[in-house]
Design an enzyme around this catalytic site. Sequence first.
Site, mmCIF file in Angstrom:
data_model
loop_
_atom_site.group_PDB
_atom_site.id
_atom_site.type_symbol
_atom_site.label_atom_id
_atom_site.label_comp_id
_atom_site.label_asym_id
_atom_site.label_seq_id
_atom_site.Cartn_x
_atom_site.Cartn_y
_atom_site.Cartn_z
ATOM 1 N N LYS A 44 0.846 -1.183 0.000
ATOM 2 C CA LYS A 44 0.000 0.000 0.000
ATOM 3 C C LYS A 44 0.887 1.241 0.000
ATOM 4 O O LYS A 44 1.940 1.261 0.657
ATOM 5 C CB LYS A 44 -0.868 -0.055 1.251
ATOM 6 N N SER A 118 -9.297 0.979 3.506
ATOM 7 C CA SER A 118 -8.587 1.872 2.625
ATOM 8 C C SER A 118 -7.548 1.161 1.763
ATOM 9 O O SER A 118 -7.022 1.736 0.811
ATOM 10 C CB SER A 118 -7.886 2.968 3.451
ATOM 11 N N SER A 142 -9.363 -1.591 7.565
ATOM 12 C CA SER A 142 -8.844 -1.480 6.201
ATOM 13 C C SER A 142 -8.124 -2.723 5.714
ATOM 14 O O SER A 142 -7.908 -2.874 4.506
ATOM 15 C CB SER A 142 -7.886 -0.279 6.108
#
Length: 551
Positions: A44, A118, A142
């Site tokens: 990420k 996320s 997330s």
Amino acid sequence: MVHEENGSPAAAWIAKFATPVAQAQSAEALGFALPLAGLRFAVKDNIDVAGVLTTAGCPAFERLPSVHAAVVQRLLEAGASLAGKTNLDQFACGLNGTRSPYGEVPNAFDARHVSGGSSSGSAYVVATGEVDFALGTDTAGSGRVPAGLNNIVGLKPSRGLLSTFGVVPAAQSADCVSIFARTVALAVDVLLAALGHDARDPYARDLALRRKPLPAQFRFGVPDTLEFFDDGAAEQAFADAQARLVAMGGAPVTIAYAPLAEAAALLYESALVAERYAAVRPFFDAHEDEVIEPVRGILAKGRDYSAADVFDAQTKLRALAQQVEPMWRDIDVLLVPTAPTHYTREQMRADPVALNRNLGAYTNFVNLLDYAALSVPSSLRADGLPFGITLIGPCGSDLALAELGQRYHHATGLAQARPACRCPRRAPLRGWPHRQRRRCPSRSSARTCRACRSTASSPSAAPRCCAPPPRRPPTASMHCPAPCRPSRACSACPKAVRPSRSRCGPCRCRRSAASSRSFRRRWASAASNWPTAHGCTASSAKAMRWPARST
């Protein structure tokens, strides 16, 4: 580069490397096999990679780190190669995957629906097979919601187990680095390769992990109030999940969910939200206009609270933690839906705050109360969309959850596909008994192909066409959460049949080539960490492990 088309597969990536980043020293030079050798992963884009811009989903925020994040460094040292950096809800503030100037990440099953966030890009590239595993972060869910919405595994470790050094914080006291994979076994491999105390992380802890599996007759908690927001398919899927756990030996226990929901609400509806503002305060105060809505409004809300308000919120959270602690005397694990429903991207754009809150109905409290969690695929609904469950346990129960989660994933009957060996040549391989020699077929599930050095996506895949890995040092050994040895029964099977030299105790799976005496002598060291070609599918994909003998 900002992607113009929302919902396109390209929106999952912020930076995709032409040549994957790998550790300079190879396994051959080291003289032993690396636990993640040949696997590709993504991170990420709030996790630092040396020499690559970190944006956290905000182009104006970008920074150029000189060193890798601690978890990235450990995974590279374990033999994995880094394929790129993935999209996310800006500053990891969201659970839906639409809050990014780099584009809205689609759902892997239906591009009209949200991917979850996320860690949206990380989940998508794992679900679509572009990488073998990926790292995300998890503060409010997330690392779990995107897994549930994309039919993959999402492992959220106990807080402090994986270092957050080199990770842009969301709410640092509650942040975790999370792991996405297609099987629980691979997620555990990554966890064990990446864990370790790191003094550079102010919230790092030395945790003693529970290695004993849950008992055969276990108790699982179910909330007394369940909300699926008028999604009948999700409600039925969760009822089926409960029935499946009962068939596996579980006994449902109703628990009061109100204290957990109250703790979850504190994350955004109390002074605790000030920690999100504090994480990026210097940048936000100078460049507030560069932050997109509704992220801007959430961060700005943190300015409205005083220090006294924060202490009041922390005290209330501790009181709720004391209130729910007795729950663990009555249950071994807590079962909740990973996400209560699916939303389309259009619906999310129309009501981004309320619908995002709905996706976190069963996730927000976990880190605040210091629990471990594992999201596992459960079923495919009638509309073709996936449904996932989350198993939650006390801090340090990560491996016990993994053992149960692995068995549950097998019980669902869902495919756990592994990409084939990518060998362009069909070279004959040496070192195996004659009946097991293979050329390298496209359908191979081999760990490492001796002809091309390419590998399948999961180190838990049983070698078929390729030679076993060379000996690895004790420091690199893995620990299977459900071991199965010649001297005892498989922990995932009913203890009804005694083990023998050629069969795996109760589950009656043949030990295949490992029963050959000459094979044992030749490959004894490797066999202790290698599942046989016909291992115990009733337990872990890595269940067949053998005691090492001197060669």
